[in-house]
Each structure stands twice: as structure tokens, then as C-alpha cells.
Design a protein around this motif. Structure first.
Motif, PDB file in Angstrom:
ATOM      1  N   GLY A 257       0.822  -1.220   0.171  1.00 44.10           N
ATOM      2  CA  GLY A 257       0.085  -0.067   0.139  1.00 44.10           C
ATOM      3  C   GLY A 257       0.786   1.390  -0.032  1.00 44.10           C
ATOM      4  O   GLY A 257       0.407   2.136   0.486  1.00 44.10           O
ATOM      5  N   PHE A 260       2.799   6.290  -2.828  1.00 46.44           N
ATOM      6  CA  PHE A 260       3.448   6.626  -4.034  1.00 46.44           C
ATOM      7  C   PHE A 260       3.412   5.692  -5.197  1.00 46.44           C
ATOM      8  O   PHE A 260       4.122   5.909  -6.093  1.00 46.44           O
ATOM      9  CB  PHE A 260       4.904   7.366  -3.852  1.00 46.44           C
ATOM     10  N   LYS A 324       9.706  -5.940  -2.283  1.00 48.56           N
ATOM     11  CA  LYS A 324       9.571  -5.167  -1.134  1.00 48.56           C
ATOM     12  C   LYS A 324       9.512  -6.142   0.050  1.00 48.56           C
ATOM     13  O   LYS A 324       9.210  -5.681   1.172  1.00 48.56           O
ATOM     14  CB  LYS A 324       8.330  -4.039  -0.905  1.00 48.56           C
ATOM     15  N   ARG A 410      -0.498   6.042  -8.231  1.00 47.23           N
ATOM     16  CA  ARG A 410      -0.734   6.809  -7.165  1.00 47.23           C
ATOM     17  C   ARG A 410       0.380   7.808  -7.000  1.00 47.23           C
ATOM     18  O   ARG A 410       0.231   8.840  -6.142  1.00 47.23           O
ATOM     19  CB  ARG A 410      -0.484   5.971  -5.939  1.00 47.23           C
TER      20      ARG A 410
HETATM   21  S1  SF4 Z   1       5.467   0.559  -4.784  1.00 50.24           S
HETATM   22 FE1  SF4 Z   1       5.770  -1.399  -4.768  1.00 50.24          FE
HETATM   23  S2  SF4 Z   1       5.740  -2.267  -2.771  1.00 50.24           S
HETATM   24 FE2  SF4 Z   1       4.704  -0.339  -2.734  1.00 50.24          FE
HETATM   25  S3  SF4 Z   1       2.449  -0.920  -3.169  1.00 50.24           S
HETATM   26 FE3  SF4 Z   1       3.486  -0.415  -5.186  1.00 50.24          FE
HETATM   27  S4  SF4 Z   1       4.007  -2.498  -5.912  1.00 50.24           S
HETATM   28 FE4  SF4 Z   1       3.900  -2.452  -3.847  1.00 50.24          FE
END
Ligand code: SF4
Length: 517
Positions: A257, A260, A324, A410
Motif C-alpha cells: 500500500g 506513491f 519489497k 498513485r
Molecule cells: S510501490 Fe511496490 S511495494 Fe509499494 S504498493 Fe506499489 S508495488 Fe507494492
């Protein structure tokens, strides 16, 4: 010869050093085995040694004369100062080079058959044999392998052979242990640098670009080299006919979540079909795509992640991924198959503690730090954290990649922190010797191109345009584009699963899709 490459590492040893030169005038030049001369050695007043060296020299000169009289090729390409210009001796040189590569993979009858077919000579590489032929190992060029194989690429070898057999190309022997220079180096010539690795044992694969006429070489370590034989001065490839690297989104599912997230991934979105990804892998292999970068979403949470990695690995493509999630590194039944198939992975860190967690897990599991890297998104970490992450990566010898902020998904709604300070911090940490292996993505390179050049970083070390040597495939929605963060209007539908059945029809293949970027 035009080489478009960066050499890694320094030559720290004394060694034989064979050279290829292009001579403007070859009149009067013949094969020559200028053996060890006794004027090379200072034996003081030792008459016995001087006498012995004189006798050795006379014997060698007689042998050489006998060989020249019988029109036999030169066979020993060691530390001595030799000149190779005849077709016979050049073929012998190429034959030894090829034999060294083939012997590691094939039984004798097989590699002899290939030697006969490709060079027409079968040099003896047995030191006990009177006809022993060898190239000193420090000058032995490694040959690139065919895609997905451990055997030399025939097309590359044929091109190299045609190039070296040109009349005005001369191979000179010598070594860098002495001050003497081969006399032909003093004539008017151009160097014909063929910057292949010198140990002859590196495994790397080659791909010829049939449209733009150059070669790309790829090592499993990630090193890449583009070179061409016989292209005019100033030639430098600006695009490939098909991508060398494909970024693939294998899911849109992600529980983290991040506010960005430029992919806009969420916990209620889905995964791409594993069989369709298998089809894509086979299709990319036909175009000799060297590597893929799997992303999402969170790729490690794709239910068939290991199968996906395997589907690329088994067709000769190195699969890498971004994550991540570190949970898989706590479970040996997960990390072992993942690390068996994957080339490397990049971990998205927010803090220096994240880097420490990664370093501990690598250490506990005995995974080399060269298999992992850390990445951070500029604009989402503070200046203080930026410094702490760089320092931690240098401390644990983990490569760090800085990613430009992407204002889509986002990210379009997120207001990033300013990061105009980043290059100053890097300069400062570099002076303090607190910086390790660092790279930037294309987005950040494009945003700060002039500042990077002003720092003295040469332009051949970075790219500012996507879609020239790499592309993006969203395997969830079956769309393709120049990059994962391109403008949505640049994405085009590409139902790659149909390529397997419809290649004979008008359905677009990888090169046709890539041509549009
Ligand atoms: S940036 Fe990577 S870790 Fe964060 S919500 Fe998006 S896909 Fe998932």
C-alpha cells in the motif's frame, strides 16, 4: 573495429600481450617466430650461459627457417615476439582459440569435427605432442557462446574469422615484461581492438543485431558489451532490433500500500497467468532477449513465482526481480529455489534498518551480496535517510540503485520531497570514501542528465531514453510499452500468448512491437 563498451577491472599482472593491428602497408611482411633472443638477458660475465643461449637461439632459428621453408603455419603463440600474417598461421591461431572453448564442453571426436568444419585445421593442444600448438593463456581471447548454450556462437566466430583473415590484419606476439616493442608496432597502423575477455574461460552469450549490424554480449554477472566488426568510424548503435532486457509485470497484487506506488497496485488485484508467461518466455528466447526484470505488484507473492522464474531460466533468459518483501528469505523452502533460478533481485528499502535486515538475511542464508541490490525512490526518503542508506549499502557491499520519482498511478497524487541535493551528497560521500557501487535508473538519469555530465560521468555510462534496448510488458493486461512508467498513451495492446500459434499470420512479434517505440 568499433567497440562500444566499458572495460571492468585493471590489468595488474605482467603477461603475454598479443595485439591485432591493421597495417597500411604489408609489403615484405612475412610470418615470423622471433624467438627468445639472448640479448634479452644480461648474464654478466657468465660465458657458459651466454654460450648456451647462443646455441638455443641458433637451434630455434634453424627450426623457424625449416618451418618457413616447408610453408607450415606458426604453432606457438606464447610470450615470444612473433608476427602472424599468413592465412595458414591465422587459421592455426583461430583454431587454438576455438579448441580451447570446445574442449571444455565436448568429447574429442565432436570438437575435432567442429574444428575441421569451422577452420579447416585441428591443432594439437597436447603439450606432449611434437605438433603442440598453443596460445599463452593470458592472451587467449574468450569466445561468446550461442544463446542458451555453452558452445561458441558459430555466426560470431565466422565473422571474427573473416575479419582476422583480411590481408592487412596482423597478429603480433609479445609481452609486457620487457621494454622492447614489436618492430611492426612502429609502422603506420591502427589497432584492431577486439575487446573480448582474455581468460578464455568466461561464459557469455552473443546476439547479432540483424537490423543495425552489431553484436551484443551478455555475461550472467550482468555485464554487457556492444561491439561491431568493420563498421565505419563513429558508428554507435542507438537502438536494438529487439530488446536486450524486458521488464515484465507479473501481477498487480501488492499488500504494502505505498501511497506513491506508480503501478497503483493493491491487495485486491490479481496475477498474470503462469502458462501465458511461459509462452512469453519462449517467444522472448527466439529473439535472444538476455534478461527479464520481473515486477508487479509484489512478484514474490505470485502463487507460481518459482515456476515463472524457471520458465525463463530454462529457455536461456536470466530472470531478475524487484521486491519489497523479505519474508521469503526467512523460509529456506522458498529462497533456495528462488535463488537457484534468479540472476539477482532488487529490494526496495525505505530506511537504513531495511538495508541491515537484508544484509543479515543474506549472511544467515549464505547468499552472496552480489545477488542482491537495494533501490530507493527519490522523493520519498529524507536527506538524512538518503545518506544513511548509501552508507549502509557501502558498509555491506550491496549495490544501490536510485530511482527517479514517477508521477503516474498513485504517484500522480503524491507530493514528493525535493531531492535536488542528491548529487551534492554523493560527491560529499565519495570524498569521504563512504560510497559503494551506485547506479541510477533511466528516469533519474534523464531528469539530471546535464548535472551528471557536469560531474564528469561519461555519457556512455547511462541512458536517458527507454524503449531503445529494453521494453515493458504488462502480462496482466497484455499491453506493451517503452517502459513501466511511460505515458499510458504509449502503451499498445500485445496479446503475446497468441504469438506461439499465430507467428505465421499478421499477429505482431516482439521485434514488430518493439519497432513502434
Ligand atoms: S510501490 Fe511496490 S511495494 Fe509499494 S504498493 Fe506499489 S508495488 Fe507494492
Amino acid at each position: 573495429v568499433k567497440i562500444h563498451n566499458v572495460r571492468l577491472g585493471l590489468a595488474c599482472n605482467s603477461s603475454s600481450s598479443h595485439s591485432l593491428i591493421i597495417l597500411e602497408d604489408i609489403s615484405g611482411i612475412k610470418d615470423d617466430e622471433a624467438y627468445t633472443r639472448n640479448d634479452q638477458y644480461d648474464h654478466g660475465g657468465d660465458d657458459f650461459l651466454r654460450d648456451m643461449m647462443q646455441r638455443i637461439r641458433e637451434k630455434e632459428e634453424q627450426e623457424q627457417q625449416a618451418r618457413i621453408d616447408s610453408n607450415g603455419p606458426i604453432k606457438e603463440f606464447g610470450w615470444n615476439y612473433f608476427t602472424v600474417i599468413s592465412q595458414q598461421s591465422k587459421l592455426q591461431y583461430l583454431g587454438v582459440m576455438l579448441a580451447e572453448c570446445l574442449q571444455r564442453e565436448l568429447p574429442e571426436n565432436f570438437y575435432n569435427a567442429i574444428l575441421r568444419e569451422w577452420v579447416g585445421v585441428v591443432p594439437s593442444t597436447e603439450s606432449s605432442d611434437d605438433n603442440w600448438s598453443y596460445i599463452d593463456h593470458q592472451s587467449l581471447m574468450g569466445l561468446p557462446c550461442g544463446f542458451g548454450t555453452k558452445l561458441p556462437d558459430q555466426e560470431f566466430f565466422e565473422e571474427l574469422k573473416t575479419y582476422i583473415l583480411q590481408e592487412n590484419i596482423v597478429i603480433l606476439g609479445g609481452n609486457d615484461n620487457e621494454d622492447r616493442v614489436h618492430p611492426l608496432h612502429l609502422q603506420k597502423h591502427r589497432p584492431a581492438n577486439i575487446d573480448l575477455p582474455r581468460d578464455g574461460r568466461s561464459h557469455f552469450v552473443a546476439r547479432k543485431d540483424p537490423k543495425y549490424n552489431y553484436w551484443s554480449m551478455f555475461w550472467e554477472t550482468g555485464a554487457k558489451l556492444r561491439m561491431s566488426l568493420g563498421q565505419p568510424e563513429g558508428f554507435s548503435p542507438t537502438k536494438a532490433y529487439a530488446p536486450e532486457l524486458v521488464d515484465i509485470k507479473i501481477n498487480d497484487y501488492c499488500p504494502f500500500g505505498c501511497n506513491f506506488c506508480y503501478q497503483g497496485s493493491t491487495p485486491d488485484k490479481g496475477h498474470a497467468d503462469v502458462h501465458e508467461i511461459g509462452t512469453l518466455a519462449r517467444h522472448l528466447a527466439k529473439y535472444k532477449v538476455f534478461e527479464v526484470a520481473l515486477g508487479g505488484g509484489e512478484p514474490t507473492l505470485h502463487p507460481q513465482f518459482v515456476e515463472i522464474l524457471e520458465s525463463f531460466r530454462k529457455v536461456g533468459i536470466i530472470p531478475n526481480f524487484t521486491t519489497k518483501n523479505l519474508a521469503w528469505l526467512n523460509d529456506v523452502t522458498q529462497w533456495r529455489p528462488i535463488m537457484d533460478y534468479a540472476g539477482a533481485f532488487a529490494y526496495s528499502a525505505d530506511t537504513a534498518e531495511d538495508v541491515e535486515k537484508l544484509a543479515s538475511l543474506l549472511k544467515v542464508n549464505g547468499i552472496s551480496s552480489t545477488k542482491a541490490s537495494v533501490q530507493i525512490v527519490m522523493g520519498v526518503v529524507s536527506q538524512w535517510e538518503f545518506k544513511a542508506i548509501i552508507t549502509a549499502c557501502a558498509f555491506y557491499s550491496i549495490r544501490l540503485t536510485l530511482l527517479g520519482f514517477k508521477r503516474i498511478g498513485r504517484g500522480a497524487e503524491f507530493e514528493p520531497n525535493g531531492y535536488t541535493w542528491w548529487l551534492n551528497i554523493i560527491q560529499q560521500l565519495r570524498k569521504e570514501n563512504k560510497i559503494g557501487n551506485l547506479s541510477v535508473d533511466t528516469a533519474l538519469a534523464a531528469e539530471y542528465e546535464q548535472e551528471i555530465l557536469d560531474m564528469g560521468i561519461p555519457d556512455y555510462l547511462f541512458h536517458t531514453q527507454e524503449g531503445k534496448f529494453s521494453m515493458y510488458v504488462d502480462a496482466v493486461t497484455k499491453m506493451a510499452g517503452p517502459s513501466s512508467y511511460c505515458d499510458p498513451s504509449e502503451m499498445i495492446p500485445w496479446d503475446f500468448k497468441k504469438t506461439e500459434y499465430l507467428e505465421s499470420s499478421n499477429y505482431p512479434t516482439l521485434d514488430q512491437v518493439f519497432e513502434k517505440f
